[in-house]
Design a protein around this motif. Structure first.
Motif, PDB file in Angstrom:
ATOM      1  N   TYR A 145       7.370  -0.007  -0.750  1.00  0.00           N
ATOM      2  CA  TYR A 145       7.082  -1.290  -0.596  1.00  0.00           C
ATOM      3  C   TYR A 145       7.921  -2.039  -2.388  1.00  0.00           C
ATOM      4  O   TYR A 145       7.040  -1.568  -3.025  1.00  0.00           O
ATOM      5  N   ASP A 146       7.639  -2.864  -2.797  1.00  0.00           N
ATOM      6  CA  ASP A 146       7.948  -3.579  -3.910  1.00  0.00           C
ATOM      7  C   ASP A 146       6.160  -3.304  -4.126  1.00  0.00           C
ATOM      8  O   ASP A 146       6.361  -3.548  -5.486  1.00  0.00           O
ATOM      9  N   ASP A 147       5.639  -3.983  -3.659  1.00  0.00           N
ATOM     10  CA  ASP A 147       4.544  -4.436  -4.014  1.00  0.00           C
ATOM     11  C   ASP A 147       3.101  -3.569  -3.933  1.00  0.00           C
ATOM     12  O   ASP A 147       2.341  -3.350  -4.157  1.00  0.00           O
ATOM     13  N   ARG A 176       2.361   1.247  -6.312  1.00  0.00           N
ATOM     14  CA  ARG A 176       3.602   1.676  -5.896  1.00  0.00           C
ATOM     15  C   ARG A 176       3.797   2.549  -7.237  1.00  0.00           C
ATOM     16  O   ARG A 176       5.159   3.952  -7.253  1.00  0.00           O
ATOM     17  N   ILE A 183      10.571   0.158  -0.018  1.00  0.00           N
ATOM     18  CA  ILE A 183      11.867  -0.093   1.046  1.00  0.00           C
ATOM     19  C   ILE A 183      11.922  -2.098  -0.154  1.00  0.00           C
ATOM     20  O   ILE A 183      10.844  -2.049  -0.418  1.00  0.00           O
ATOM     21  N   SER A 184      12.823  -2.285   0.197  1.00  0.00           N
ATOM     22  CA  SER A 184      12.941  -4.037  -0.254  1.00  0.00           C
ATOM     23  C   SER A 184      11.560  -5.147   0.585  1.00  0.00           C
ATOM     24  O   SER A 184      11.942  -5.038   2.230  1.00  0.00           O
ATOM     25  N   GLY A 185      11.091  -5.647  -0.509  1.00  0.00           N
ATOM     26  CA  GLY A 185      10.516  -6.846  -0.163  1.00  0.00           C
ATOM     27  C   GLY A 185       8.435  -6.106   0.297  1.00  0.00           C
ATOM     28  O   GLY A 185       8.594  -5.486  -0.647  1.00  0.00           O
ATOM     29  N   ASN A 186       8.008  -7.477  -0.237  1.00  0.00           N
ATOM     30  CA  ASN A 186       6.433  -7.199  -0.017  1.00  0.00           C
ATOM     31  C   ASN A 186       5.934  -6.954   1.338  1.00  0.00           C
ATOM     32  O   ASN A 186       6.184  -7.052   2.394  1.00  0.00           O
ATOM     33  N   HIS A 187       4.751  -5.788   0.988  1.00  0.00           N
ATOM     34  CA  HIS A 187       4.004  -5.951   2.536  1.00  0.00           C
ATOM     35  C   HIS A 187       2.827  -6.111   1.977  1.00  0.00           C
ATOM     36  O   HIS A 187       2.010  -5.647   3.206  1.00  0.00           O
ATOM     37  N   GLU A 231       0.718  -8.661   4.162  1.00  0.00           N
ATOM     38  CA  GLU A 231       0.936  -8.413   5.726  1.00  0.00           C
ATOM     39  C   GLU A 231      -0.150  -7.602   6.190  1.00  0.00           C
ATOM     40  O   GLU A 231      -1.262  -7.792   7.279  1.00  0.00           O
TER      41      GLU A 231
END
Length: 681
Positions: A190-192, A270, A279-283, A286
């Motif tokens: 992911y992005d983060d 990452r 994958i676009s977005g922060n995870h 979560e």
């Protein structure tokens, strides 16, 4: 978040594969996280509790195993160890090497794995089988599915899993299978962050595994650090997850139950996977929130388990204390009851009515009884040095050993002659042996072997020179005297035979004391030790005389009392020399010869000084060893010196030959890729 230790569980094994099979991508639905309930985790982690019912069951099973015919058991296998080495790659793929050991009982043809591959490409790189003590065998992929030994086949089970079956004949042995495979796109970037969420052992394994170890290595060629990694593990609460300095993650769990998965959740930077389009977005947050919730739930379950376990331990502690207390009290009561019953039945003297009135008796009821047997009767089976002296006095009195006074020349300083030393010489007369009682004759033989004549000094020298043989002969004589006391019906042989029986309840009492000590029941410890000591002491007092022997003892007790008090009685003592010869021998047995000799010299000087008293008088009155040192005392001292020398020799002899930031697994999870199961047949 606090991570604590987790207790051991049940383990399960996992077969390993190898080969050259490759599968294409297929979509797969990710499982929803499976939340562990308090009830399920406690059921898995809780140790079996000790109970009387369980103990009784164990005893019954043991009896059945001992008594029943041997039952043919169905074939079975165990999985003692599984080690999995997972190497992550910069393209988000993962190379896995799994070693799974099977212990087979009976004959097996194959093992199998069910491998969910989901949205990844899956290929087998190796599959070997290694029998214990042998070299590994490379298994060959068989597309024709002939099921021949040394091959493996891959079959589809649905759209997202394969069954890998390895055929290798094994019987009553241990086989380690090594399965190597590669998976693409295992790490979700992911992005983060980058997220590895994978079940390395699925929940479809039909048997438990004793030991599971999983190592997950970060991509090589990249600067890694421990602080950049967060790791969690899902499965049994007693598992452990740790992070090493270089960023590798280790999972470990013992006693993995059947149908229980082991799953890893690891967050990486990452940047460690530079060739993967994210994958676009922060995870990251979560995942952190989800894992925090599962960790909190797991810790609550642990606390509940600890409370339940502590309560169970307290209950068991009180149960053990109660059982031990009741058992110890019962043991003490039974032990003391045994003591009383055995002593009353076999140890207590017969309650004979005294054969004469009063305290004193003035005639020897058995003048034919050897002095050593009188001593054994007097001391309940013990023969002492006084009895040897009394026997030698008696042998001299009946003429079996002659006793004459001699003079031994002495020389002083510069060879000047001194006053001659007075001594007594003993001369055994073989022609009188046939007239002796067997007990007296046996001691006569001991003295006769010294030589045709001996003095106290030569006796001492002989005993020191022949320590072992002399000690053995004297022991044989004392044993014979005790045995003759039983044979002639004076000591109770049954009582002697049962003398050491109280040692059995003594051991039981000591065992009860040890058991009470383990639970801190100090009163019970004391009670058990007291009962054990009482029973050991009982062996000393478990000797008794027969009815005839007890009656004879009462006569001798009367004679002892008379010899002790005759000088103070307001009556004339007997003047018969025959009686006093026997009385002086008996006084020696009783250990009061010196007192009797002094009292006799004062009360009946005419008897003490009568030459007709013969050698018996010499034994007690001749002062050649000092103003207050009679031959009897000198002989007793000689015996004492001999005994001390023998004891010193024995004591000095040589002896005979004859030993996440890591932490525990969480509940929850189950949504990662991988998993599956396997078995054998």
């Amino acid at each position: 978040m606090k991570r604590s230790e987790y207790v051991h569980i049940w383990q399960r094994y996992h077969p390993c594969n190898q080969g050259h099979f490759r599968a294409r991508k297929n979509p797969v639905k990710r499982q929803k996280p499976w939340g562990w309930t308090l009830k399920s985790s406690l059921r898995m982690a809780r140790k079996p509790s000790l109970s009387m019912t369980a103990t009784a069951g164990v005893v019954m099973v043991a009896l059945l195993l001992l008594l029943a015919p041997r039952i043919v058991q169905a074939k079975s296998y165990e999985m003692p160890k599984v080690t999995i080495h997972a190497q992550l790659n910069a393209d988000a793929s993962m190379s896995v090497t799994e070693k799974r050991t099977f212990d087979f009982e009976d004959s097996y043809r194959f093992v199998y794995w069910v491998v969910p591959f989901g949205e990844t490409d899956f290929s087998i790189t190796q599959l070997t089988a290694q029998t214990e003590g042998q070299d590994p065998v490379q298994l060959r992929y068989d597309s024709d599915e002939t099921e021949a030994s040394g091959t493996y086949m891959v079959q589809s089970e649905g759209s997202d899993r394969y069954r890998i079956t390895a055929f290798f004949n094994a019987e009553d042995t241990s086989v380690t299978y090594t399965l190597g495979y590669e998976l693409s796109s295992v790490v979700q970037v992911y992005d983060d962050c980058a997220d590895l969420y994978w079940q390395f052992i699925g929940d479809e394994w039909e048997n438990p595994t004793a030991e599971v170890k999983v190592d997950i290595l970060p991509p090589s060629g990249i600067a890694t650090a421990k602080d950049a990694v967060r790791a969690w593990a899902h499965g049994p609460l007693w598992g452990e997850v740790t992070i090493a300095d270089e960023g590798s993650v280790a999972l470990a769990v013992n006693d993995l139950p059947a149908e229980t998965f082991v799953e890893a959740r690891v967050l990486y930077p990452r940047e460690w996977f530079p060739t993967v389009t994210p994958i676009s977005g922060n995870h990251r947050q979560e995942v952190m929130d989800e894992e925090e919730a599962w960790a909190n739930e797991a810790n609550e379950q642990r606390e509940q388990y600890r409370e339940n376990y502590a309560a169970e331990q307290r209950r068991l502690e009180w149960t053990r204390l109660l059982i031990n207390t009741v058992g110890t009290v019962a043991t003490v009561v039974l032990t003391l009851l045994t003591y009383v019953l055995l002593f009353r039945r076999y140890g207590k003297e017969f309650d004979n009515k005294p054969p004469f009135a009063g305290t004193y008796w003035r005639e020897d009821p058995r003048p034919d009884l050897p002095p050593a047997l009188v001593g054994a009767l007097w001391r309940l089976g013990q023969v002492k040095a006084d009895d040897i002296v009394a026997t030698l006095m008696n042998l001299c009195d009946v003429g079996a050993i002659g006793m004459v006074e001699i003079s031994i020349p002495q020389k002083g300083l510069f060879g000047r002659e001194k006053k001659a030393k007075r001594d007594y010489e003993f001369r055994p007369r073989g022609d009188r042996r046939a007239t002796l009682d067997p007990v007296d004759a046996q001691l006569f033989d001991v003295f006769a072997r010294i030589g045709p004549a001996f003095t106290f000094d030569t006796l001492k020298a002989y005993a020191e020179k022949h320590r072992e043989s002399y000690a053995r002969e004297m022991k044989d004589w004392t044993d014979q005297a005790v045995a003759q006391t039983q044979t002639r019906g004076l000591l109770d042989s049954t009582s002697e035979a049962l003398r050491f029986l109280p040692l059995i309840p003594a051991v039981v009492g000591a065992a009860a004391a040890v058991g009470a000590f383990t639970v801190g029941a100090w009163i019970c410890v004391g009670a058990g030790l007291i009962s054990a000591i009482a029973c050991v002491t009982m062996t000393i007092f478990m000797r008794r005389r027969t009815r005839e022997g007890h009656e004879l003892y009462q006569y001798y007790r009367g004679i002892h009392n008379y010899l002790r008090d005759f000088s103070r009685l307001h009556e004339a003592p007997p003047t018969s020399l025959v009686i006093w010869k026997r009385f002086l021998v008996l006084a020696t047995v009783f250990g009061i010869a010196d007192q009797v000799a002094r009292d006799l010299k004062v009360t009946l000087p005419q008897v003490a000084e009568d030459p007709a008293l013969g050698v018996t008088g010499w034994w007690l009155y001749a002062g050649i060893y000092g103003p207050h040192h009679s031959p009897a005392q000198a002989f007793n001292d000689t015996l004492g010196a001999i005994t001390a020398a023998q004891a010193a020799a024995i004591a000095g002899s040589t002896m005979s030959s004859a030993g996440g930031f890591g932490g525990g697994f969480s509940g929850g999870g189950g949504g990662g890729g991988g998993g599956g199961g396997g078995g054998a047949g």
